[in-house]
Design a protein around this motif. Structure first.
Motif, short mmCIF file in Angstrom:
data_model
loop_
_atom_site.label_atom_id
_atom_site.label_comp_id
_atom_site.label_asym_id
_atom_site.label_seq_id
_atom_site.Cartn_x
_atom_site.Cartn_y
_atom_site.Cartn_z
N ASN A 55 0.84 -1.19 0.00
CA ASN A 55 0.00 0.00 0.00
C ASN A 55 0.88 1.24 0.00
O ASN A 55 1.74 1.41 0.87
CB ASN A 55 -0.90 0.01 1.24
CG ASN A 55 -1.99 -1.05 1.17
OD1 ASN A 55 -2.53 -1.33 0.10
ND2 ASN A 55 -2.30 -1.67 2.30
N ALA B 265 -3.74 7.29 -0.48
CA ALA B 265 -3.91 6.83 0.90
C ALA B 265 -3.08 7.65 1.88
O ALA B 265 -2.03 8.16 1.53
CB ALA B 265 -3.51 5.35 1.00
N LEU C 261 -7.28 3.81 3.15
CA LEU C 261 -6.58 3.17 2.05
C LEU C 261 -6.71 3.90 0.71
O LEU C 261 -5.84 3.77 -0.15
CB LEU C 261 -7.05 1.72 1.90
CG LEU C 261 -6.58 0.76 2.99
CD1 LEU C 261 -7.21 -0.61 2.81
CD2 LEU C 261 -5.07 0.65 3.01
N CYS D 65 -5.13 2.94 -2.79
CA CYS D 65 -4.49 1.63 -2.64
C CYS D 65 -5.39 0.48 -3.09
O CYS D 65 -4.91 -0.51 -3.63
CB CYS D 65 -4.11 1.39 -1.18
SG CYS D 65 -2.71 2.33 -0.60
#
Length: 330
Positions: A11, A113, A131, A134
């Motif tokens: 991520n 993110a 997130l 991501c």
């Protein structure tokens, strides 16, 4: 074909780091020491409550890639950012570290993110992660030349949260193994293990993953035991190599019947544990891809982790190769 030491998949997150006391965590309903996934509304609320903060490009596997590059290794990264200001910051930072990062940015929503990280006086970090872009990482972002060309592919367990990322990881692992390469993962977080225990065990037992990184809490959660020794005995059977960190107790590396105990690096002051596991993996994987023995791999990991916990932020400010040479490890 490009030739990389380590390809990291994770991520792509910009960390926003602030210090706080334990009462702040209680008041704001934050689970101490965990990575808590949050939505846009929660992200805005926590950001409004934060004190003075430092912004730094982070994300677990991104930190590992930056660490490998700092050791002088050839690192690449797959991760999704959006075509926005934070996305530009992330791309600039990881390129500046010397990491090959060519994943096409997302146009439009959701945004890049970000993780609000609160560091308490004991150095423990509590992460609250939105997130954003991501979750859009998918199979179309897999660069076959990098997947086949890296000695070891490393991915973070956190990526099991966004579903399309699983496809990307499985595709990359297939390409890596077809090219005779190895695949590694970090369990990331004990709460993450709770969510995906069966899938993580299947990745190991099926041979999709060769090398596993974990801390003592994560490995005990994986095998649902309170005994560290029992968990280590189990993981020996399930993967080729496991490296398990134990905070000030150092780490334990197992490969078949072999056991290597690594001492923690002595530090002057614990400031922030953010990135400790990520940098341990960077040191280990750098040593491993250079053909070093497991003891040296673990010592390199311990050195990198020890340096990063004495600063705020997840990426070391020192040149890790220089520090390793001073320590007689390279």
């Amino acid at each position: 074909m490009p030739d990389y030491d380590v390809l990291c998949i994770g991520n792509a997150i910009v960390d926003i780091i602030a210090q706080c006391d334990d009462a702040f965590l209680v008041t704001n309903g934050i689970i101490k020491g965990a990575m808590n996934l949050i939505d846009t509304k929660r992200a805005e609320l926590l950001y409004s409550h934060m004190g003075p903060a430092i912004e730094a490009s982070g994300g677990s596997a991104g930190n590992t890639a930056a660490g490998v590059a700092s050791f002088g290794g050839r690192a690449a990264f797959f991760g999704k950012v959006s075509n926005d200001a934070l996305g530009e910051i992330y791309a600039h930072d990881i390129h500046a570290q010397g990491v090959a990062f060519d994943t096409r940015p997302l146009e439009g929503e959701p945004p890049t993110a970000r993780s609000m990280i609160f560091v308490t006086p004991d150095g423990e970090r509590s992460m609250n992660t939105y997130l954003g872009a991501c979750v859009e990482l998918g199979p179309e972002d897999v660069e076959a030349d990098k997947a086949s060309g890296a000695k070891v592919t490393y991915f973070e367990g956190y990526l099991w949260d966004p579903p399309r990322a699983k496809e990307a990881i499985r595709q990359t692992a297939k390409l890596a193994h077809e090219a005779g390469r190895e695949v590694s993962m970090t369990l990331s977080d004990s709460f993450c293990v709770d969510r995906y225990r069966d899938e993580f065990l299947d990745l190991m037992r099926s041979g999709t993953v060769d090398i596993v990184f974990a801390n003592s809490d994560e490995i005990k959660s994986l095998y649902q035991t309170s005994s560290f020794d029992e968990a280590v005995a189990q993981i020996r059977k399930d993967c080729k190599i496991a490296a398990v960190t134990r905070l000030e107790k150092g780490s334990v590396i197992v490969r078949g019947d072999e056991t290597v105990v690594i001492h923690a690096t002595a530090i002057k002051e614990l400031v922030d544990t953010t990135g400790a596991g990520d940098l341990y993996a960077a040191g280990f994987l750098h040593g491993y891809t250079q053909g070093r023995d497991l003891k040296t791999c673990g010592d390199l990991g311990s050195l990198a982790a020890g340096l990063v916990i004495q600063q705020i932020g997840p990426r070391p400010r020192q040149n890790l190769r220089r520090e390793a040479e001073r320590a007689g490890l390279l």
